[in-house]
Design an enzyme around this catalytic site. Sequence first.
Site, short mmCIF file in Angstrom:
data_model
loop_
_atom_site.label_atom_id
_atom_site.label_comp_id
_atom_site.label_asym_id
_atom_site.label_seq_id
_atom_site.Cartn_x
_atom_site.Cartn_y
_atom_site.Cartn_z
CD1 TRP A 101 -2.05 -2.23 1.86
CD2 TRP A 101 -2.89 -1.39 -0.03
NE1 TRP A 101 -3.00 -3.11 1.39
CE2 TRP A 101 -3.53 -2.61 0.24
CE3 TRP A 101 -3.26 -0.67 -1.17
CZ2 TRP A 101 -4.52 -3.13 -0.60
CZ3 TRP A 101 -4.24 -1.19 -2.01
CH2 TRP A 101 -4.86 -2.40 -1.71
CG ASP A 171 -3.26 3.85 4.40
OD1 ASP A 171 -4.25 3.67 5.12
OD2 ASP A 171 -3.04 3.20 3.35
CE LYS A 195 -8.21 -2.17 4.68
NZ LYS A 195 -8.30 -3.46 3.99
C1 LIG Z 1 -3.46 -0.05 4.46
C2 LIG Z 1 -4.33 0.02 3.24
N1 LIG Z 1 -4.30 1.12 2.48
C3 LIG Z 1 -5.07 1.23 1.39
C4 LIG Z 1 -5.92 0.22 0.99
C5 LIG Z 1 -6.75 0.41 -0.23
O1 LIG Z 1 -8.04 0.72 0.14
P1 LIG Z 1 -9.21 0.93 -0.88
O2 LIG Z 1 -9.54 -0.40 -1.45
O3 LIG Z 1 -10.30 1.52 -0.04
O4 LIG Z 1 -8.75 1.88 -1.93
C6 LIG Z 1 -5.98 -0.95 1.78
C7 LIG Z 1 -6.83 -2.10 1.50
O5 LIG Z 1 -7.81 -2.27 0.97
C8 LIG Z 1 -5.16 -1.05 2.91
O6 LIG Z 1 -5.17 -2.16 3.66
#
Ligand SMILES: Cc1ncc(COP(=O)(O)O)c(C=O)c1O
Length: 360
Positions: A101, A171, A195
Amino acid sequence: MSRVYNFSAGPAVLPEEVLQEAADEMLDYRGTGMSVMEMSHRSKAYDEIITGAEADLRELMGIPDNYKVLFLQGGASQQFAMIPMNLMKNRSADYIITGQWAKKAAQEAEKYGKVNRIASSEDQTYSYIPDCSDLPVSEDADYVYICENNTIYGTKYQELPNTKGKILVSDISSCFLSEPIDVTKYGIVYGGVQKNIGPAGVVIVIIREDLITEDVLSGTPTMLTYKTHADAKSLYNTPPAYGIYICGKVFKWLKKMGGLEVMKERNEKKAKLLYDFLDQSRLFKGTVVPKDRSLMNVPFVTGDADLDARFVKEAKAAGLENLKGHRSVGGMRASIYNAMPYEGVEALVAFMKKFEEENL
Ligand SMILES: Cc1ncc(COP(=O)(O)O)c(C=O)c1O
């Protein structure tokens, strides 16, 4: 009705009483004669929902008055672009790469400016958090970016990096509201809610007011400018209204549970049960350096891919779902977010013990 123990990394388990309450209010939200899904986001009933949700989140996290809370769309991934578009005044930023991520966020930021990868744990498959006490923070960096809890690899920063005075952007998608944090340490702290908080699609951005300006990169769309949403109190356009309503219910549930200190204790107790088992198991092995272990995502392996696959299959048959590791790493991963009861982790550990006895 039969509910499984759902160890999914996201979308993930939500508190049962929140889902029940939402079900009870589905056809007629508190005498309005309609569902929250059907109601105008400019109505009095909805105004109470969104302002109440923000007030409860502020109380839970102790968010100071000089920070705005924005309920946005596009998931956490939308922020990978929105952050540089709004913050990269010098067109330079530092990223610490602790997993997929953070890596994705850095790649996206590269479209807008220079990205300096000042630390990484890629050399050991992201199984640890690098020492961030004295990093070569770039002189011209507009911010330092981290992914605080690495959902896929199961690591978590136990201490925030020393950014040497630069703005910290974090994040927290997979550790949102799992324990108290000091919001004043961040310029922006944000997360997708799917989550620990609510339905996918909603992303909550907590941003220091001085970072909300009209001075964004040229070409930044109106919808991707923080100021647009801050000025309109997250109602510039139709927000993800139902999702925010569920988030609000989870905030109320967290307050009822006793707040984030209590959640932290509960989460520590749950994680300890699983890690203690892993540390003495002769079949299963945790994949993360103990000091950097996440309270939320616990990856583990047997070392044999076929046995891993059989474990996941048999666990599912026993009502323990979504234990397969991320497709990029294999093995298993148990996500034990706020709404996972202690009994769920007990059931998992009991099943692992039994599987171990049968397969050694
Ligand atoms: C730490 C983290 N950041 C970003 C994301 C991406 O999120 P999204 O699918 O809402 O764009 C995720 C997982 O889905 C994640 O676990």
